[in-house]
Design an enzyme around this catalytic site. Structure first.
Site, PDB file in Angstrom:
ATOM      1  N   GLY A 181       0.746  -1.111  -0.163  1.00  0.00           N
ATOM      2  CA  GLY A 181       0.072   0.071  -0.056  1.00  0.00           C
ATOM      3  C   GLY A 181       0.894   1.190   0.138  1.00  0.00           C
ATOM      4  O   GLY A 181       1.868   1.378   0.886  1.00  0.00           O
ATOM      5  N   GLY A 192       4.536   1.742   2.210  1.00  0.00           N
ATOM      6  CA  GLY A 192       5.377   0.376   1.344  1.00  0.00           C
ATOM      7  C   GLY A 192       4.794  -0.951   1.370  1.00  0.00           C
ATOM      8  O   GLY A 192       3.569  -1.293   0.740  1.00  0.00           O
ATOM      9  N   CYS A 210      -7.209  -6.511   3.372  1.00  0.00           N
ATOM     10  CA  CYS A 210      -7.305  -5.673   2.033  1.00  0.00           C
ATOM     11  C   CYS A 210      -8.695  -5.808   1.180  1.00  0.00           C
ATOM     12  O   CYS A 210      -8.628  -5.746   0.146  1.00  0.00           O
ATOM     13  CB  CYS A 210      -5.952  -6.361   0.970  1.00  0.00           C
TER      14      CYS A 210
END
Length: 252
Positions: A181, A192, A210
């Site tokens: 991300g 990161g 997610c």
């Protein structure tokens, strides 16, 4: 008069792996600073540090930075987070964050890699950058004989689990081992990736990781690799340098 026949050409979307080109900085650029936090880092402190470092990199007053940390147990909500995916809102602290993506878990045993790079110097290509980060993870896993794979419809890195029951559609079960991300400001990246080394996998049960349902989460230790974080860090650095170029050690 001869008129050439018109040929209809169907455009095929490029796959992320096709976007992996050179992400190296110019030859005269200084090495990327490589910093490893010696103890757990609170999430607000991490965000403050990233914001400050990214601003300095954008202004040209600091070199690029990769910062490796572990966090206390917590959830973060990305810019696309759906409240329904926070299944157990009282289990752990929840922090809203400016990165892309949805809910994820961070905690001890998970290596979080905050990547602050100036894409103006490298390549102004967000999808290519994400693909390059995936390549770093895949190469790191490959060095430990773990086959990590990307999926076009699911950002992150996945491993096949043939020993598990198949999915509802009959396909082989897959677990996520690493998440990505990022956020960009003035073409400098921050946030990161995270790689599950030996986190408490039960904590992922408090969210839909997610926003992707139907898939599990795994770690290197869960796959039968009793590796140490320091060993993973060495392999991550080697893989990063193959994709992004040289680094130099910076002590905290």
């Amino acid at each position: 008069m001869y008129r050439p026949e018109k040929i209809s050409i169907r455009k095929v979307p490029m796959q992320r792996e096709d976007l992996i080109q050179s992400m190296f900085a110019p030859p005269d650029a200084p090495p990327v600073r490589w910093r490893i936090a010696p103890s757990l880092v609170d999430y607000p402190e991490a965000v403050e540090t990233m914001e400050r470092e990214a601003a300095a990199i954008a202004d040209g007053t600091a070199d690029e930075l990769v910062w490796l940390v572990e966090h206390p147990p917590l959830y973060t909500a990305g810019t696309s987070a759906n409240a329904a995916d926070l299944v157990m809102p009282d289990l752990l602290p929840v922090f809203a964050t400016g990165r892309g993506g949805e809910y994820t878990y961070h905690g001890p045993g998970q290596r979080v890699v905050y990547v602050m790079l100036d894409l103006k110097r490298r390549r102004q290509d967000v999808r290519g950058f994400v693909a390059a980060l995936e390549s770093v993870i895949i190469a790191t896993l490959d060095s430990m004989n773990v086959k990590g794979e990307r999926r076009e419809d699911r950002v992150g890195v996945w491993v096949r689990r043939p020993e598990k029951p198949p999915l509802m559609d009959g396909s082989m079960a897959e677990d996520k081992i690493a998440a990505i991300g990022i956020r960009l400001r003035k073409w400098v990246s921050f946030h990161g990736l995270s790689l599950n080394v030996d986190p408490d996998l039960e904590h992922f049960g408090g969210i839909v990781p997610c926003g992707i349902r139907g898939y599990g989460v795994t770690s290197l230790v869960d796959l039968g690799l009793p590796v140490m974080m320091a060993d993973v860090d060495i392999r991550l650095r080697e893989a990063f340098e193959r994709v992004f170029g040289p680094t130099r050690t910076e002590n905290e």
